[in-house]
Design a protein around this motif. Structure first.
Motif, PDB file in Angstrom:
ATOM      1  N   ILE A  50     -16.784  46.072  12.744  1.00  0.00           N
ATOM      2  CA  ILE A  50     -15.679  46.400  11.834  1.00  0.00           C
ATOM      3  C   ILE A  50     -14.354  46.373  12.590  1.00  0.00           C
ATOM      4  O   ILE A  50     -13.363  45.812  12.108  1.00  0.00           O
ATOM      5  CB  ILE A  50     -15.895  47.772  11.167  1.00  0.00           C
ATOM      6  CG1 ILE A  50     -17.052  47.683  10.167  1.00  0.00           C
ATOM      7  CG2 ILE A  50     -14.614  48.266  10.480  1.00  0.00           C
ATOM      8  CD1 ILE A  50     -17.470  49.016   9.593  1.00  0.00           C
ATOM      9  N   LEU A  51     -14.327  46.974  13.771  1.00  0.00           N
ATOM     10  CA  LEU A  51     -13.097  46.998  14.566  1.00  0.00           C
ATOM     11  C   LEU A  51     -12.667  45.591  14.945  1.00  0.00           C
ATOM     12  O   LEU A  51     -11.484  45.250  14.875  1.00  0.00           O
ATOM     13  CB  LEU A  51     -13.280  47.870  15.809  1.00  0.00           C
ATOM     14  CG  LEU A  51     -13.484  49.360  15.536  1.00  0.00           C
ATOM     15  CD1 LEU A  51     -13.850  50.091  16.821  1.00  0.00           C
ATOM     16  CD2 LEU A  51     -12.241  49.972  14.898  1.00  0.00           C
ATOM     17  N   ARG A  52     -13.622  44.775  15.316  1.00  0.00           N
ATOM     18  CA  ARG A  52     -13.332  43.406  15.739  1.00  0.00           C
ATOM     19  C   ARG A  52     -12.930  42.520  14.553  1.00  0.00           C
ATOM     20  O   ARG A  52     -11.909  41.847  14.582  1.00  0.00           O
ATOM     21  CB  ARG A  52     -14.551  42.829  16.460  1.00  0.00           C
ATOM     22  CG  ARG A  52     -14.367  41.421  17.003  1.00  0.00           C
ATOM     23  CD  ARG A  52     -15.619  40.892  17.700  1.00  0.00           C
ATOM     24  NE  ARG A  52     -16.762  40.853  16.781  1.00  0.00           N
ATOM     25  CZ  ARG A  52     -17.834  41.652  16.860  1.00  0.00           C
ATOM     26  NH1 ARG A  52     -17.937  42.530  17.826  1.00  0.00           N
ATOM     27  NH2 ARG A  52     -18.816  41.555  15.993  1.00  0.00           N
ATOM     28  N   ASP A  53     -13.740  42.528  13.509  1.00  0.00           N
ATOM     29  CA  ASP A  53     -13.550  41.589  12.403  1.00  0.00           C
ATOM     30  C   ASP A  53     -12.476  42.037  11.403  1.00  0.00           C
ATOM     31  O   ASP A  53     -11.663  41.230  10.966  1.00  0.00           O
ATOM     32  CB  ASP A  53     -14.864  41.351  11.670  1.00  0.00           C
ATOM     33  CG  ASP A  53     -15.902  40.667  12.546  1.00  0.00           C
ATOM     34  OD1 ASP A  53     -15.551  40.167  13.636  1.00  0.00           O
ATOM     35  OD2 ASP A  53     -17.080  40.634  12.137  1.00  0.00           O
ATOM     36  N   ASP A  54     -12.500  43.292  11.025  1.00  0.00           N
ATOM     37  CA  ASP A  54     -11.572  43.771  10.000  1.00  0.00           C
ATOM     38  C   ASP A  54     -10.203  44.156  10.559  1.00  0.00           C
ATOM     39  O   ASP A  54      -9.193  44.004   9.880  1.00  0.00           O
ATOM     40  CB  ASP A  54     -12.147  44.971   9.252  1.00  0.00           C
ATOM     41  CG  ASP A  54     -13.392  44.629   8.452  1.00  0.00           C
ATOM     42  OD1 ASP A  54     -13.765  43.443   8.388  1.00  0.00           O
ATOM     43  OD2 ASP A  54     -14.004  45.562   7.887  1.00  0.00           O
ATOM     44  N   HIS A  55     -10.205  44.679  11.792  1.00  0.00           N
ATOM     45  CA  HIS A  55      -8.953  45.199  12.360  1.00  0.00           C
ATOM     46  C   HIS A  55      -8.444  44.403  13.548  1.00  0.00           C
ATOM     47  O   HIS A  55      -7.418  44.733  14.133  1.00  0.00           O
ATOM     48  CB  HIS A  55      -9.121  46.676  12.725  1.00  0.00           C
ATOM     49  CG  HIS A  55      -9.459  47.525  11.539  1.00  0.00           C
ATOM     50  ND1 HIS A  55      -8.536  47.827  10.566  1.00  0.00           N
ATOM     51  CD2 HIS A  55     -10.629  48.095  11.145  1.00  0.00           C
ATOM     52  CE1 HIS A  55      -9.106  48.575   9.636  1.00  0.00           C
ATOM     53  NE2 HIS A  55     -10.381  48.744   9.962  1.00  0.00           N
ATOM     54  N   LYS A  56      -9.203  43.367  13.944  1.00  0.00           N
ATOM     55  CA  LYS A  56      -8.792  42.450  15.015  1.00  0.00           C
ATOM     56  C   LYS A  56      -8.558  43.163  16.349  1.00  0.00           C
ATOM     57  O   LYS A  56      -7.647  42.825  17.100  1.00  0.00           O
ATOM     58  CB  LYS A  56      -7.530  41.661  14.613  1.00  0.00           C
ATOM     59  CG  LYS A  56      -7.613  40.995  13.257  1.00  0.00           C
ATOM     60  CD  LYS A  56      -8.756  40.012  13.165  1.00  0.00           C
ATOM     61  CE  LYS A  56      -8.761  39.321  11.807  1.00  0.00           C
ATOM     62  NZ  LYS A  56     -10.085  39.068  11.304  1.00  0.00           N
ATOM     63  N   LEU A  57      -9.405  44.150  16.643  1.00  0.00           N
ATOM     64  CA  LEU A  57      -9.313  44.839  17.930  1.00  0.00           C
ATOM     65  C   LEU A  57     -10.213  44.139  18.939  1.00  0.00           C
ATOM     66  O   LEU A  57     -11.275  43.623  18.589  1.00  0.00           O
ATOM     67  CB  LEU A  57      -9.749  46.297  17.819  1.00  0.00           C
ATOM     68  CG  LEU A  57      -9.005  47.205  16.851  1.00  0.00           C
ATOM     69  CD1 LEU A  57      -9.419  48.654  17.087  1.00  0.00           C
ATOM     70  CD2 LEU A  57      -7.507  47.060  16.957  1.00  0.00           C
ATOM     71  N   GLY A  58      -9.789  44.157  20.180  1.00  0.00           N
ATOM     72  CA  GLY A  58     -10.591  43.622  21.258  1.00  0.00           C
ATOM     73  C   GLY A  58     -10.677  44.612  22.403  1.00  0.00           C
ATOM     74  O   GLY A  58      -9.855  45.518  22.514  1.00  0.00           O
TER      75      GLY A  58
END
Length: 90
Positions: free
Chosen positions: A36-44
């Motif tokens: 969710i963090l990676r795909d929805d919020h673009k966090l890395g």
């Protein structure tokens, strides 16, 4: 899911997964929130950078910038405490 909620949920389950390395459900749930963090919020590069006596420090990258969010340690560890207090999960 709002970023703040997803990040806090990730922190809680990450602490559980770290404390309970044989808990496959915790690992799967941590992966779910990481996605969710990676795909929805673009966090890395989301990771717990430091834990001190009162706070859990989380670092991540968003839009090319490194950011940090801090959480009250007792609040962040509540899920782990609840799991450890329940004999059904031990």
């Amino acid at each position: 899911m709002k970023l703040e909620d997803a990040l806090f949920n990730w922190v809680q389950i990450r602490l559980v997964a770290d404390a309970r390395p044989d808990d496959n459900a915790a690992k799967e749930t941590e992966s779910f929130f990481a996605e969710i963090l990676r795909d929805d919020h673009k966090l890395g590069h989301v990771h717990i950078a430091k834990t001190d006596d009162t706070m859990v420090h989380v670092r991540y990258e968003q839009e090319g910038k490194t950011k940090m969010q801090m959480y009250d340690k007792e609040h962040a560890e509540q899920l782990l405490s609840d799991i450890n207090a329940n004999p059904k999960y031990n």
